[in-house]
Design an enzyme around this catalytic site. Structure first.
Site, short mmCIF file in Angstrom:
data_model
loop_
_atom_site.label_atom_id
_atom_site.label_comp_id
_atom_site.label_asym_id
_atom_site.label_seq_id
_atom_site.Cartn_x
_atom_site.Cartn_y
_atom_site.Cartn_z
N GLY A 1 0.87 -1.36 -0.02
CA GLY A 1 -0.18 0.15 0.07
C GLY A 1 0.86 1.25 -0.05
O GLY A 1 0.47 2.11 0.50
N SER B 1 1.56 3.43 -2.46
CA SER B 1 1.73 4.29 -3.62
C SER B 1 0.94 5.45 -3.11
O SER B 1 0.87 6.47 -3.80
CB SER B 1 0.95 3.52 -4.75
OG SER B 1 -0.30 3.23 -4.42
N ARG C 1 -1.75 -1.82 -6.20
CA ARG C 1 -2.53 -2.54 -7.06
C ARG C 1 -2.22 -1.65 -8.49
O ARG C 1 -2.27 -2.09 -9.54
CB ARG C 1 -3.73 -2.74 -6.73
CG ARG C 1 -4.03 -3.90 -5.87
CD ARG C 1 -5.55 -4.11 -5.39
NE ARG C 1 -5.96 -2.79 -4.51
CZ ARG C 1 -7.15 -2.62 -4.14
NH1 ARG C 1 -8.11 -3.43 -4.55
NH2 ARG C 1 -7.48 -1.47 -3.30
N ASP D 1 -2.00 -7.46 -6.01
CA ASP D 1 -3.03 -7.31 -5.14
C ASP D 1 -2.60 -8.35 -3.89
O ASP D 1 -2.87 -9.59 -3.94
CB ASP D 1 -4.45 -7.92 -5.55
CG ASP D 1 -5.53 -7.37 -4.91
OD1 ASP D 1 -5.41 -7.66 -3.65
OD2 ASP D 1 -6.56 -7.33 -5.45
N SER E 1 -2.42 -0.81 12.02
CA SER E 1 -3.71 -0.85 12.48
C SER E 1 -4.46 0.43 12.66
O SER E 1 -4.28 1.08 11.55
CB SER E 1 -3.98 -1.66 13.86
OG SER E 1 -5.08 -1.99 14.40
N TYR F 1 -14.76 -2.19 9.62
CA TYR F 1 -13.39 -1.87 10.00
C TYR F 1 -12.55 -2.25 11.25
O TYR F 1 -11.61 -2.68 11.31
CB TYR F 1 -13.40 -0.36 9.63
CG TYR F 1 -12.12 0.30 9.64
CD1 TYR F 1 -11.04 0.09 8.68
CD2 TYR F 1 -11.80 1.23 10.59
CE1 TYR F 1 -9.95 0.75 8.67
CE2 TYR F 1 -10.58 1.95 10.71
CZ TYR F 1 -9.40 1.57 9.47
OH TYR F 1 -8.31 2.26 9.54
N LYS G 1 -9.27 -4.52 12.08
CA LYS G 1 -8.19 -4.12 12.67
C LYS G 1 -7.74 -4.49 13.91
O LYS G 1 -6.89 -4.62 14.45
CB LYS G 1 -8.31 -2.56 12.61
CG LYS G 1 -8.10 -1.66 11.36
CD LYS G 1 -6.93 -1.93 10.71
CE LYS G 1 -6.59 -1.01 9.42
NZ LYS G 1 -5.51 -0.94 8.88
#
Length: 336
Positions: free
Chosen positions: A44, A46, A69, A99, A178, A192, A196
């Site tokens: 993650g 990007s 992705r 992914d 988290s 969510y 977490k």
């Protein structure tokens, strides 16, 4: 007969007690990880905290691999990260479109290629994730599944791909991003929060397994952070969630990434931001691993006070939810 204890004697007893714990405790404080010319892998990466972490890593002299992705965003991210290289002639910034929640074989191959080109992985940051903020009845079962797939199972899959290399070298750091919503339940975050909270159980259990290999885990609980994902999340966020979240403020990704980075290098298990973050970390520490005696003493000394303070927070949250419900009822917008 009333017993009066001299404050100095009481302090001496307390200090002696701490020293006894320190001497006889089996706690092992890890050595600070040297990251200069090392290799950091980020999921993650990007955008948001992940990208800020990647920039911080290259500033400190590390090679960086970013897994995400979106191919176009990865290209833009690579260019931006390379502007901050400490050693422009030798540092490497690699990107792989994958992914992490769906294709383990591609993920494992990407990790293998990254390690072959940029060297052994010293630190893995699992920051791939997203949030859905809706009332429980408005959240589809598929959305619950997607949250678990990306926020939890994505971290599990990436860790499974990287960990064997760390165990072989007997060195490494595993970092899981988290959320403060992974420490307490919050209105609108039923899916969510669950995803977490799952990271915590995984991190605590895994730390027991990998500690003999000199691999240490950092579990980060950032507050609301000004990222593209946060802006998207706000589109469907209930008013109750907005009002409750305001109590923690909004932080910049660079600040959050720097704090996580420092804690990871020190091998701290719990990483938090700000006073509210410290209160939540101490209140919810439970049986979590302790890598610093000072941290453990702080938790013991502050837990009772912080629990009292939490009553006021919880009361405030209840009032917010009640007020919003009354407003919905008065305007006829409450679900029938």
């Amino acid at each position: 007969m009333q017993l009066i204890v001299d404050p100095i004697v009481a302090l001496a007893i307390f200090v002696a007690f701490i020293l006894v714990i320190y001497v006889f405790s089996p706690l092992i404080t890890p050595r600070t990880l040297k990251i200069d010319r090392g290799h950091v892998i980020i999921t993650g990466g990007s955008s948001g905290i992940g990208k800020a972490f990647a920039i911080e890593a290259v500033k400190r002299g590390a090679n960086v691999t970013v897994l995400a992705r979106n191919k176009e965003r990865l290209k833009q991210c690579k260019v931006e990260i390379e502007k901050h290289l400490k050693y422009p002639d030798t540092q490497k910034v690699l990107t792989f479109s994958v992914d992490v929640a769906k294709d383990y074989d591609t993920l494992a191959q990407a990790v293998k290629e990254a390690i072959e080109e940029a060297g052994p992985c010293d630190l893995l940051l699992n920051s791939a994730g997203f949030a859905i903020a809706k009332a429980f009845e408005d959240t589809d079962l598929e959305e619950f599944k997607r949250l678990l797939d990306i926020n939890y199972l994505g971290a599990v899959a990436t860790t499974k791909a990287v960990l064997p290399y760390m165990k072989e070298r007997k060195q490494g750091r595993l970092v899981f991003v988290s959320s403060q919503a992974g420490q307490l339940g919050v209105y609108g975050y039923t899916g969510y929060c669950a995803s977490k909270f799952a990271l915590r159980g995984f991190a605590e259990a895994l730390q027991m397994e990998v500690k003999p290999y000199n691999v240490y885990i950092t579990l980060s609980f950032p507050p609301d952070t000004d990222t593209p994902g946060f802006q998207t999340e706000n589109i469907s966020k209930p008013r109750e969630t907005h009002l409750i979240s305001e109590s923690s403020g909004l932080f910049q990704p660079e600040y959050v990434a720097n704090a996580i980075f420092n804690d990871a290098l020190l091998g701290r298990f719990l990483s938090y931001i700000g006073v509210d973050g410290m209160m939540l970390a101490n209140l919810t520490c439970g049986f979590s691993p302790v890598t610093s005696m000072m941290e453990g003493v702080k938790q013991v000394a502050s837990m009772g006070l912080f629990r009292v303070i939490s009553f006021f927070y919880l009361g405030s949250f209840d009032r917010i939810i009640k007020k919003c419900m009354e407003e919905k009822n008065s305007t006829g917008t409450e679900r029938q």
